[in-house]
Design an enzyme around this catalytic site. Structure first.
Site, PDB file in Angstrom:
ATOM      1  N   TRP A  19     -59.698  58.239  32.665  1.00 47.15           N
ATOM      2  CA  TRP A  19     -61.231  58.425  32.014  1.00 47.15           C
ATOM      3  C   TRP A  19     -61.445  57.368  31.155  1.00 47.15           C
ATOM      4  CZ3 TRP A  19     -62.497  61.588  27.368  1.00 47.15           C
ATOM      5  CH2 TRP A  19     -61.470  61.560  26.299  1.00 47.15           C
ATOM      6  N   ASP A  20     -60.456  56.655  30.483  1.00 49.45           N
ATOM      7  CA  ASP A  20     -60.573  55.560  29.479  1.00 49.45           C
ATOM      8  C   ASP A  20     -61.570  54.535  30.374  1.00 49.45           C
ATOM      9  OD1 ASP A  20     -57.928  56.959  29.576  1.00 49.45           O
ATOM     10  OD2 ASP A  20     -56.874  55.214  28.542  1.00 49.45           O
ATOM     11  N   LYS A  26     -54.401  66.119  19.510  1.00 53.22           N
ATOM     12  CA  LYS A  26     -53.868  64.768  19.644  1.00 53.22           C
ATOM     13  C   LYS A  26     -54.825  63.883  19.603  1.00 53.22           C
ATOM     14  CE  LYS A  26     -51.598  62.207  23.573  1.00 53.22           C
ATOM     15  NZ  LYS A  26     -51.337  61.941  24.988  1.00 53.22           N
ATOM     16  N   GLN A  27     -55.990  64.176  20.030  1.00 58.19           N
ATOM     17  CA  GLN A  27     -57.201  63.247  20.038  1.00 58.19           C
ATOM     18  C   GLN A  27     -58.417  63.885  19.679  1.00 58.19           C
ATOM     19  OE1 GLN A  27     -55.702  62.998  24.052  1.00 58.19           O
ATOM     20  NE2 GLN A  27     -57.335  61.658  24.084  1.00 58.19           N
ATOM     21  N   GLU A  40     -55.133  66.598  24.399  1.00 61.90           N
ATOM     22  CA  GLU A  40     -53.884  67.122  25.302  1.00 61.90           C
ATOM     23  C   GLU A  40     -52.980  67.855  24.604  1.00 61.90           C
ATOM     24  OE1 GLU A  40     -52.641  63.584  27.293  1.00 61.90           O
ATOM     25  OE2 GLU A  40     -54.212  63.487  28.524  1.00 61.90           O
TER      26      GLU A  40
END
Ligand code: BGC
Length: 817
Positions: free
Chosen positions: A402-403, A644-645, A532
């Site tokens: 998806w980046d 994580k993000q 994640e």
């Protein structure tokens, strides 16, 4: 021989691949310990400051492999690492490789314990025979990497896109030879990798011998039991089909194992002076050419080496002719003209996309490096995408994530919209595979894009952080919306975008349900959001909010197509069996979408269970325990409030109109302290949100971390490729962050604020076929429409109409109030 480096074996990711599933516990422990050690011994490079160049400060065995990534050359189709032509210096890690974007080998995924619907095959970006090897001999004295150098200079000129290296070699009997090489992967002839060598004997007459090799042998045979790394070898993916040699050229054709595809690699030499070709023992793994050039002291002798690569489903025999044709063409055009054509492309790229940061050369250098890397990595022909690591290394096996849709397509939309379209087309071409995957996942209709892939099939062997990330579907719709809003390319919607958005939108209805337990609101269960470190949850805020956006956009374009292109719309509806009732249901589901909200804290809970979890003990987690994924079992991480993000914070940015500033501030204040930023996709989003909510210091800090992520190797894994999403994120932090740029249904909006560290910054952006130059100073912003008769935009709350060639100066206000 290569020294084992554990970081490649532990990709910065939970979506570990297949064979890892069957690795022994012991091996895990060894790898984990090794990875932790590599964290402690991370080696940074102090890059000399230069706005337009990345200059190698000198050889260091500890950073050599990392610099192979930084000095990789690429063009969207092929990419080749910045290894030394003469080989790898002793006691030095190296990861040599030339890769073809979108071309992959397939391997069955072996699970210790499998289950229905698990991904079956893994794709790996194809590593092709490397042809960069050049060995130089004088009087049979062979120059060895690094040992016989008296001088060594290397730099990437970002204004020309050419990698230059100058070395001065010295034999044992004191003969000095200067060798200058210029290399690029051609942007105009994408099958070609071109190098020109210029030899100057500094203190002798006589001759030099050059041995040039096109080889399937690898210099990075890894001494490790790690099966994933072993899989990257050429031998495991290629099978020789034919081998051709004549005086000047060499060609190897290989079949790619387990696929119907073949790949051809070929080389050709061309020199300004006569050279003699001496016969060499070549075998099917090594095609060698040995050239002898007579030389006189002080004179320059040039030798061009062209490498051509091609892949196809065609029969392999044709492929041989194809690459030999490419080589013939290359020698007709010549190195000089090929390099000029390449540089012209680079020059026009900067004319379309350059960002200027005044007062900080290091940040200027970094943003240019990131932009250039993206330009060189992005697939440009609609048949390939951009991998998470570009074409600069084997990291993430060359997979697309998806980046592309959330980070890279938005960046490209506003700088090179033609490539944004090309990436969207690539997704369109794999729509049938996404339909098949949806069926496999027990959905009756619709399409489900894979979490990670090259060829279109799901390749994630770890479903909690793979297939469960259904938000990939919304990412595709978001990218289509972004591209469409900025370009008005309605034809794209009619031909491709509409079908993709409708088919993926259908899946939300398949997946979610109107829950009586939640007042009949639309709920989505058992998915993983972007974070994640939290997996398989109910009502992930980000997923639900993006699904809502997706469904509403699907309704919007259905109405638009019905009005503007009724025939095409009717035809499409018939083809995919879409009726009005379904569209009405999309609207209802969007309208009733359940978005978790906590009244007491006035924040958006990341999912139904997140706030009730145990807090992570950050205080007692030492630095070397990060990234957490390398040091704790996933379940341990999942049980805690730790990210994580960016997750909710990402939704705040992408869906900016939907949420007020107070909620944005509260969410940032709640989530940032518990976010590890262990993913490189995180800091840029925080930079944007801090900028939007008025905390310019933190915004600047997060931006600085983002923009130098690769040059600083701050995640300690750039040796296996750059981080393309993060690179795009650095542009996003400047343009969507500091300049506050948003494109909404109602047009283009800017609310700029200047970081106090800079006197000014400026950037070029593309919008609706027009180029705008925007310069942000302390008190005002200067807008210049460079082409197109006029353009309207909103600066803070003020409507502005720009006229071509006339600078408009508008006063800045304070943001985030
Ligand atoms: C991130 C994913 C990302 C992947 C590839 C992972 O570490 O968590 O969001 O898609 O890297 O860049």
């Amino acid at each position: 021989m290569r020294f084992y480096n554990p970081s490649i074996t532990l990709l910065n990711y939970f979506a570990i691949d297949c064979k890892k599933c069957i690795m022994s516990l012991n091996l895990y422990l060894i790898l984990y310990l090794g990875a932790a050690l590599s964290q402690l011994h991370a080696h940074k490079v102090d890059w000399p400051l230069d706005e337009w160049k990345i200059i190698d400060p000198g050889f260091n065995s500890k950073t050599h492999e990392f610099k192979e990534t930084i000095f990789a050359v690429a063009n969207g189709y092929l990419g080749s690492r910045g290894t030394f032509d003469e080989g790898t210096p002793a006691n030095t890690n190296s990861c040599s490789g030339t890769y073809l974007n979108g071309v992959y080998s397939k391997h069955a995924i072996e699970y210790g314990e499998s289950a229905y619907g698990f991904a079956k095959e893994n794709h790996q970006i194809l590593k092709v025979p490397d042809g960069k090897d050049i060995k130089i001999f004088i009087d049979e004295f062979e120059f060895k990497a690094q040992l016989d150098h008296v001088d060594n200079e290397r730099y990437l000129d970002m204004s020309t896109g050419i990698l230059t290296r100058v070395i001065i070699l010295k034999t044992q009997n004191n003969k000095l030879l200067s060798v200058k090489s210029n290399r690029f992967a051609s942007l105009t002839h994408s099958n070609l990798l071109c190098t020109e060598y210029e030899f100057t004997p500094l203190n002798f007459d006589g001759h030099i011998n050059i041995q040039s090799v096109l080889s399937t042998e690898e210099h990075n045979s890894i001494e490790s039991d790690d099966p994933r790394v072993a899989e990257l070898s050429l031998a495991s993916s290629l099978e020789l089909y034919s081998h051709y040699n004549d005086e000047l050229s060499t060609c190897l054709v290989h079949k790619i194992k387990n696929t119907p595809q073949s790949v051809a690699s070929a080389m050709l030499h061309q020199s300004c002076v006569n050279f003699t070709v001496e016969p060499q023992a070549s075998d099917e793994n090594n095609s060698k050419t040995r050239l002898k050039i007579n030389v006189e002291q002080g004179k320059k002798y040039t030798l061009s080496k062209y490498l051509a690569y091609a892949d196809s489903l065609d029969n392999a025999q044709n492929l041989q002719n194809t690459v030999l044709e490419y080589l013939k063409k290359a020698s007709e055009i010549g190195f000089k003209e090929l390099s000029q054509l390449h540089t012209q492309k680079i020059v026009s790229f900067w004319q379309q996309a350059d960002v200027k940061i005044e007062g900080d050369i290091s940040l200027q250098q970094a943003i240019r490096f990131n932009q250039l890397s993206l330009f060189l990595s992005v697939g440009k022909d609609g048949k390939r995408n951009i991998s998470a690591k570009g074409i600069t290394g084997p990291g993430y096996e060359g997979h697309y994530f998806w980046d592309s849709e959330i980070y890279i397509i938005p960046y490209l939309t506003y700088t090179q919209p033609e490539y944004a379209k090309s990436l969207l087309l690539h997704r369109y071409h794999s729509l049938n595979k996404a339909r098949d995957r949806a069926k496999e996942m027990s959905h009756d209709t619709g399409a489900l894009y894979p979490w990670r892939t090259i060829g279109g099939e799901e390749c994630s062997a770890f479903f909690p952080a793979g297939t469960a990330q259904y938000h990939i579907n919304a990412a595709v719709a978001y990218a289509v919306r972004c591209y469409y809003r900025a370009t008005d390319d309605f034809d794209f919607i009619c031909q491709f975008g509409g079908e993709m958005v409708f088919e993926t939108a259908r899946l939300w209805l398949e997946l979610g349900h109107f829950s009586s337990y939640k007042n009949n609101q639309f709920c989505i269960d058992a998915v993983t959001g972007p974070d994640e470190y939290t997996a398989v949850v109910n009502n992930n805020f980000y997923t639900n909010a993006m699904a809502k956006m997706h469904l509403l956009f699907a309704v919007e374009i259905a109405q638009l197509m019905q009005n503007k292109a009724p025939k095409i719309y009717k035809h499409l509806c018939e083809n995919i069996k879409l009726d009005e009732n379904e569209i009405t249901l999309w609207f209802t589901a969007a309208d009733e979408m359940y978005l978790p909200h906590d009244e007491t804290l006035n924040i958006s809970p990341q999912d139904d269970g997140f706030l009730a979890k145990k807090s992570w003990d950050f205080k007692n987690t030492p630095k070397e325990k990060y990234p957490l994924l390398l040091n704790f079992h996933p379940l341990v991480i999942y049980r805690h409030k730790v990210l994580k993000q960016a997750d909710v914070v990402l939704a705040m940015y992408l869906l900016d109109e939907e949420f007020d500033i107070e909620l944005k501030k509260n969410n940032l204040a709640y989530y940032e302290p518990i976010t590890t930023h262990d993913s490189t996709l995180s800091t840029c989003i925080h930079a944007v949100e801090y900028a939007e909510t008025g905390d310019s210091e933190r915004a600047f800090d997060f931006f600085s971390q983002t923009v130098k992520m690769d040059l600083d190797n701050s995640h300690n894994n750039t040796e296996h490729g750059v981080h393309t999403a993060c690179m795009a994120g650095s542009w996003i932090a400047i343009v969507n962050g500091f300049a506050g740029m948003r494109v909404r249904k109602t047009g283009l909006f800017l609310s700029p604020s200047l970081p106090k560290e800079w006197p000014s910054f400026s950037f070029l952006m593309q919008f609706q076929g027009k180029t705008i130059e925007i310069e942000i100073c302390k008190n005002d912003t200067k807008y210049l429409l460079k082409n197109g008769s006029e353009l309207s935009l909103t600066h803070f709350n003020q409507k502005i109409i720009l006229k071509e060639g006339i600078k408009h100066i508008a006063l800045n206000q304070t943001t985030g109030a």
